[in-house]
Design a protein around this motif. Structure first.
Motif, PDB file in Angstrom:
ATOM      1  N   ILE A   7     -10.992 -12.570  36.954  1.00 47.08           N
ATOM      2  CA  ILE A   7     -10.797 -12.215  35.549  1.00 47.08           C
ATOM      3  C   ILE A   7     -11.243 -10.781  35.338  1.00 47.08           C
ATOM      4  O   ILE A   7     -12.297 -10.362  35.816  1.00 47.08           O
ATOM      5  N   ASN A   8     -10.418 -10.042  34.655  1.00 48.10           N
ATOM      6  CA  ASN A   8     -10.741  -8.646  34.365  1.00 48.10           C
ATOM      7  C   ASN A   8     -11.576  -8.580  33.089  1.00 48.10           C
ATOM      8  O   ASN A   8     -11.145  -9.030  32.030  1.00 48.10           O
ATOM      9  N   ILE A   9     -12.781  -8.054  33.213  1.00 47.50           N
ATOM     10  CA  ILE A   9     -13.662  -7.904  32.054  1.00 47.50           C
ATOM     11  C   ILE A   9     -13.900  -6.412  31.831  1.00 47.50           C
ATOM     12  O   ILE A   9     -14.782  -5.811  32.465  1.00 47.50           O
ATOM     13  N   PRO A  10     -13.115  -5.785  30.974  1.00 45.31           N
ATOM     14  CA  PRO A  10     -13.313  -4.350  30.745  1.00 45.31           C
ATOM     15  C   PRO A  10     -14.638  -4.084  30.038  1.00 45.31           C
ATOM     16  O   PRO A  10     -14.981  -4.753  29.067  1.00 45.31           O
ATOM     17  N   ALA A  11     -15.392  -3.137  30.560  1.00 48.60           N
ATOM     18  CA  ALA A  11     -16.658  -2.763  29.917  1.00 48.60           C
ATOM     19  C   ALA A  11     -16.361  -2.033  28.620  1.00 48.60           C
ATOM     20  O   ALA A  11     -15.384  -1.278  28.523  1.00 48.60           O
ATOM     21  N   PRO A  12     -17.173  -2.248  27.590  1.00 42.99           N
ATOM     22  CA  PRO A  12     -16.958  -1.524  26.334  1.00 42.99           C
ATOM     23  C   PRO A  12     -17.236  -0.034  26.508  1.00 42.99           C
ATOM     24  O   PRO A  12     -17.904   0.385  27.465  1.00 42.99           O
ATOM     25  N   ALA A  13     -16.717   0.764  25.589  1.00 39.86           N
ATOM     26  CA  ALA A  13     -16.936   2.217  25.648  1.00 39.86           C
ATOM     27  C   ALA A  13     -18.421   2.550  25.584  1.00 39.86           C
ATOM     28  O   ALA A  13     -18.875   3.527  26.184  1.00 39.86           O
ATOM     29  N   THR A 192     -19.723  -4.252  17.431  1.00 35.51           N
ATOM     30  CA  THR A 192     -19.577  -5.701  17.356  1.00 35.51           C
ATOM     31  C   THR A 192     -18.942  -6.252  18.626  1.00 35.51           C
ATOM     32  O   THR A 192     -17.997  -5.668  19.159  1.00 35.51           O
ATOM     33  N   ILE A 193     -19.500  -7.371  19.105  1.00 35.82           N
ATOM     34  CA  ILE A 193     -18.925  -8.091  20.238  1.00 35.82           C
ATOM     35  C   ILE A 193     -18.539  -9.490  19.752  1.00 35.82           C
ATOM     36  O   ILE A 193     -19.387 -10.230  19.256  1.00 35.82           O
ATOM     37  N   VAL A 219      -6.971 -14.431  16.262  1.00 31.88           N
ATOM     38  CA  VAL A 219      -7.584 -13.595  15.219  1.00 31.88           C
ATOM     39  C   VAL A 219      -8.530 -12.563  15.830  1.00 31.88           C
ATOM     40  O   VAL A 219      -8.515 -11.384  15.448  1.00 31.88           O
ATOM     41  N   VAL A 220      -9.356 -12.990  16.776  1.00 31.22           N
ATOM     42  CA  VAL A 220     -10.322 -12.066  17.370  1.00 31.22           C
ATOM     43  C   VAL A 220      -9.614 -10.899  18.047  1.00 31.22           C
ATOM     44  O   VAL A 220     -10.012  -9.737  17.891  1.00 31.22           O
ATOM     45  N   HIS A 221      -8.544 -11.174  18.781  1.00 34.95           N
ATOM     46  CA  HIS A 221      -7.838 -10.078  19.448  1.00 34.95           C
ATOM     47  C   HIS A 221      -7.118  -9.184  18.450  1.00 34.95           C
ATOM     48  O   HIS A 221      -6.994  -7.967  18.680  1.00 34.95           O
ATOM     49  N   HIS A 222      -6.660  -9.743  17.343  1.00 38.44           N
ATOM     50  CA  HIS A 222      -6.104  -8.918  16.270  1.00 38.44           C
ATOM     51  C   HIS A 222      -7.166  -7.950  15.742  1.00 38.44           C
ATOM     52  O   HIS A 222      -6.901  -6.755  15.564  1.00 38.44           O
ATOM     53  N   PHE A 227      -9.988  -2.609  14.855  1.00 38.40           N
ATOM     54  CA  PHE A 227     -11.206  -1.849  14.616  1.00 38.40           C
ATOM     55  C   PHE A 227     -11.658  -1.113  15.883  1.00 38.40           C
ATOM     56  O   PHE A 227     -11.484  -1.627  16.991  1.00 38.40           O
ATOM     57  N   ASP A 228     -12.262   0.051  15.711  1.00 34.70           N
ATOM     58  CA  ASP A 228     -12.972   0.658  16.830  1.00 34.70           C
ATOM     59  C   ASP A 228     -14.379   0.056  16.881  1.00 34.70           C
ATOM     60  O   ASP A 228     -14.810  -0.638  15.961  1.00 34.70           O
ATOM     61  N   ARG A 229     -15.053   0.237  17.997  1.00 34.07           N
ATOM     62  CA  ARG A 229     -16.415  -0.294  18.188  1.00 34.07           C
ATOM     63  C   ARG A 229     -16.467  -1.819  18.022  1.00 34.07           C
ATOM     64  O   ARG A 229     -17.473  -2.370  17.612  1.00 34.07           O
ATOM     65  N   LEU A 230     -15.360  -2.478  18.324  1.00 36.18           N
ATOM     66  CA  LEU A 230     -15.324  -3.940  18.290  1.00 36.18           C
ATOM     67  C   LEU A 230     -14.747  -4.407  19.622  1.00 36.18           C
ATOM     68  O   LEU A 230     -13.674  -3.968  20.027  1.00 36.18           O
ATOM     69  N   TYR A 231     -15.477  -5.284  20.307  1.00 34.39           N
ATOM     70  CA  TYR A 231     -15.132  -5.659  21.678  1.00 34.39           C
ATOM     71  C   TYR A 231     -15.065  -7.178  21.809  1.00 34.39           C
ATOM     72  O   TYR A 231     -15.636  -7.918  21.013  1.00 34.39           O
TER      73      TYR A 231
END
Length: 337
Positions: A7-13, A192-193, A219-222, A227-231
């Protein structure tokens, strides 16, 4: 051969670090992660209303922290000999009405103050099902129900008092979007995570549980794309699609067991926490394990040497990282507990 789906888990910025306060809100899975972070000495506040499962309750709680909503005695109702709040977990209930209100308001104030300084907000959604009061609820028990009679906890009230409502995707988007806007206006620096709880709500039935989770995921992926800063952290996928086995569930076949929650936590630490914090957390975890050690012969010289070595480690960590609160560990290993 590879026996597990990758599973690919991209790290947040931006990644989580010590001295960055973290508020966690949502389902019981929230507390598995929150308790582990707390044990590793991150600055954490979790579930100021108690455990919450559905988006309506989570969103309402966040808005109440922003607004520092203060409750009145009239907002409580008497059921099964204790005073209750429809918006709070039963751990806030009690036999003294005034004390219950004071406890709730103290938690509200603490949440308001913490959310103002928090750098991270972790939201774990458990179910799309929201329980709403009906006209069968006696008048004196109708206090403080939310929009359309929404409640965060049914407090074992008669089942006929409620109707079970699966929130639509649009409803869920609306309440969470509004809550996020208010939180971000209140605290512009917050990140926010979102996670979806891998706990399976089998009482809803397997089919409706999957429908419920699917709506939350949509909804979460929408919101993450909006939003920025939302992962998004894929706790749900790690259990359902990577571990994918009943041996990783508790005896109720619904809750992930200890190995599963530790697997998810390890992935969170690896991908969402910066490397210096990971290293420090590993040292603090060792200290926590040592503290839980139960000696057969506590008065032996060997055990005393063990305590001294752990005390020295705690003192070194406290000196190197003054922001840590290791008072309990220092007291324990010095034999003053």
């Amino acid at each position: 051969m590879n026996f597990m789906v990758d599973i690919n888990i991209p790290a947040p910025a931006q990644t989580v670090a010590y001295q960055q306060p973290i508020m966690l809100v949502g389902s019981c899975f929230t507390e598995h992660i929150g308790n582990s972070l707390q044990e590793m000495k991150f600055e954490v506040m979790q579930n100021p209303n108690g455990i919450l499962f559905d988006p309506q309750s989570v969103a309402a709680s966040l808005v109440s922290y922003v607004q520092n909503k203060q409750y009145r005695e009239e907002d409580l109702f008497l059921l099964n000999e204790v005073w209750q709040s429809w918006q709070h977990h039963s751990r806030f209930s009690g036999m003294n009405r005034t004390e219950v209100v004071q406890m709730i308001n103290a938690s509200q104030q603490a949440a308001h103050d913490f959310l103002k300084k928090a750098e991270w907000l972790v939201i774990t959604l458990g179910s799309s099902f929201s329980y709403r009061t009906t006209e069968t609820v006696p008048g004196e028990q109708r206090a403080n129900a939310g929009p359309e009679g929404a409640v965060a906890n049914c407090h074992r009230a008669p089942s006929q008092w409620f109707r079970k409502h699966m929130m639509t995707i649009e409803e869920t988007k609306s309440v969470l979007d509004n809550a996020l806007h208010q939180v971000r206006y209140f605290n512009p620096k917050i990140k926010t995570i979102f996670t979806i709880s891998p706990v399976r709500h089998l009482r809803d039935g397997v089919i409706d549980n999957n429908r419920s989770k699917a709506r939350l995921l949509e909804v979460v992926h929408h919101l993450v794309n909006k939003f920025d800063r939302l992962y998004y952290f894929p706790a749900y996928e790690l259990v359902i699609d990577v571990l994918r086995d009943y041996r990783f569930y508790d005896i109720d076949m619904a809750h992930p067991n200890y190995p599963a929650t530790q697997f998810v936590l390890e992935k969170f630490m690896t991908h969402f926490v910066d490397e210096p914090s990971q290293q420090l957390a590993a040292e603090l975890r060792k200290l926590a394990v040592s503290r839980r050690h139960k000696p057969f012969h506590p008065h032996t010289e060997a055990h005393q040497k063990f305590l001294q070595s752990q005390l020295l480690k705690a003192q070194e960590l406290q000196a190197q990282y003054p922001f840590l609160d290791l008072a309990d560990e220092l007291k324990f290993f010095s034999g003053k507990h």
